[in-house]
Scaffold this motif. Structure first.
Motif, PDB file in Angstrom:
ATOM      1  N   GLU A 157       0.839  -1.206   0.000  1.00 44.29           N
ATOM      2  CA  GLU A 157       0.000   0.000   0.000  1.00 44.29           C
ATOM      3  C   GLU A 157       0.872   1.253   0.000  1.00 44.29           C
ATOM      4  OE1 GLU A 157      -3.278   0.204  -0.496  1.00 44.29           O
ATOM      5  OE2 GLU A 157      -3.038  -1.961  -0.837  1.00 44.29           O
ATOM      6  N   ALA A 158       1.950   1.235   0.789  1.00 44.53           N
ATOM      7  CA  ALA A 158       2.858   2.388   0.830  1.00 44.53           C
ATOM      8  C   ALA A 158       3.567   2.560  -0.510  1.00 44.53           C
ATOM      9  CB  ALA A 158       3.882   2.210   1.951  1.00 44.53           C
ATOM     10  N   ALA A 159       3.909   1.434  -1.159  1.00 45.36           N
ATOM     11  CA  ALA A 159       4.567   1.496  -2.469  1.00 45.36           C
ATOM     12  C   ALA A 159       3.636   2.089  -3.515  1.00 45.36           C
ATOM     13  CB  ALA A 159       5.026   0.098  -2.884  1.00 45.36           C
ATOM     14  N   LYS A 160       2.362   1.726  -3.473  1.00 47.68           N
ATOM     15  CA  LYS A 160       1.379   2.247  -4.432  1.00 47.68           C
ATOM     16  C   LYS A 160       1.197   3.755  -4.273  1.00 47.68           C
ATOM     17  CE  LYS A 160      -1.391  -1.997  -4.901  1.00 47.68           C
ATOM     18  NZ  LYS A 160      -2.668  -2.649  -4.580  1.00 47.68           N
ATOM     19  N   ALA A 161       1.331   4.227  -3.045  1.00 45.15           N
ATOM     20  CA  ALA A 161       1.084   5.648  -2.773  1.00 45.15           C
ATOM     21  C   ALA A 161       2.326   6.518  -2.962  1.00 45.15           C
ATOM     22  CB  ALA A 161       0.576   5.801  -1.335  1.00 45.15           C
TER      23      ALA A 161
END
Length: 288
Positions: free
Chosen positions: A264-268
């Motif tokens: 999720e952090a990578a996507k954001a």
């Protein structure tokens, strides 16, 4: 007065001549090869003769380097190996330092020697066995294509960075000499010293423990300490490391939850995910 003038003129001509030397390419140019193996700097400095249609290795005086005769292993002043730390070369411990490389070519085996007295350069007649640090036998390999210019290489570095081969290739022959290095003790001392000074080193320590299968609980403790600092928990690449450690510990549920947070952090992340979305997806799939 005339004699003084002539002397001064002669001296001037001598100095001018010395300063106006013409630079031309060397028949056997200097070469150097370097690689870090583990934490060890391995360097070979040498001069590179060319085949130029000559018969290089063989039986008898018709060959440039006859079998059974000591060779300076190159041209001019020969070849030099430099090790920044101790190493093990073909089961023999060789201290850090500089060594001349000598060889004795043969049809079925070569001798590879390291020599501690650099002052003899390529003068094989001055070779004294008391200065011999290493003398091993290696099997030559025949090459299908001619290597025109003598070439050294530091080849076949292992995945764990603990070993490599010193490779020599010339004409239709190649030899490899195995080198092993140790660095675990050095790394462990660095971990002990530097994590006390700089907490950001905890992530490097956790990485090392994970990759070398050391105490994974200690690695998890370190990565948690690092991620707890400031906004480090937003570093999805290091959150992924935590997921990997948890997976290796057999904590599948926690590993999956942590991998999802990393993803999720990578996507954001505005600058892109650097491949970590797929890495996390692959890790989650492997745990189901």
């Amino acid at each position: 007065m005339k004699k003084t003038l002539l002397t001064a003129l002669a001296l001037f001509c001598f100095i001018a001549g010395a300063m106006s030397q013409i630079n031309t390419p060397q028949p056997s140019p200097a070469g150097s090869v370097y690689s870090k193996v583990g934490l060890t700097d391995v360097t070979i400095d040498y001069f590179r003769p060319k085949v130029k249609g000559r018969k290089i290795f063989g039986e008898g005086k018709d060959y440039l380097q006859p079998y059974g005769e000591t060779w300076r292993t190159g041209a001019n002043s020969g070849s030099k190996l430099t090790l920044s730390t101790d190493a093990v070369i073909a089961d023999t411990k060789v201290p850090a330092g500089e060594y001349l490389i000598f060889t004795v070519p043969g049809k079925d085996s070569w001798n590879f020697m390291l020599y501690s007295d650099l002052s003899i350069g390529g003068n094989v007649s001055a070779y004294d066995k008391k200065n011999e640090v290493l003398n091993i036998s290696v099997k030559p390999t025949s090459l299908s294509q001619t290597v025109e210019t003598l070439t050294f290489n530091i080849a076949d570095i292992s995945e764990d960075n603990t070993s490599a081969n010193i490779q020599l290739s010339w004409d239709d022959v190649s030899i490899k000499v195995p080198v092993k290095v140790e660095f675990d003790e050095v790394v462990m001392k660095d971990i002990a010293a530097n994590t006390k000074v700089n907490p950001s080193n905890y992530i490097a320590a956790a990485n090392y423990y994970y990759n070398t299968d050391k105490d994974l609980n200690q690695a998890l403790e370190w990565v948690n300490m690092y991620l707890a600092e400031g906004e480090n928990s937003k570093q999805f690449w290091n959150v992924h490391l935590k997921a990997q450690i948890l997976a290796k510990l057999g904590k599948k549920k926690e590993a999956i939850e942590t991998a999802k947070k990393s993803m999720e952090a990578a996507k954001a992340f505005p600058q892109g995910d650097f491949g970590y979305i797929k890495r996390n997806e692959d890790l989650i799939a492997s745990l189901k």
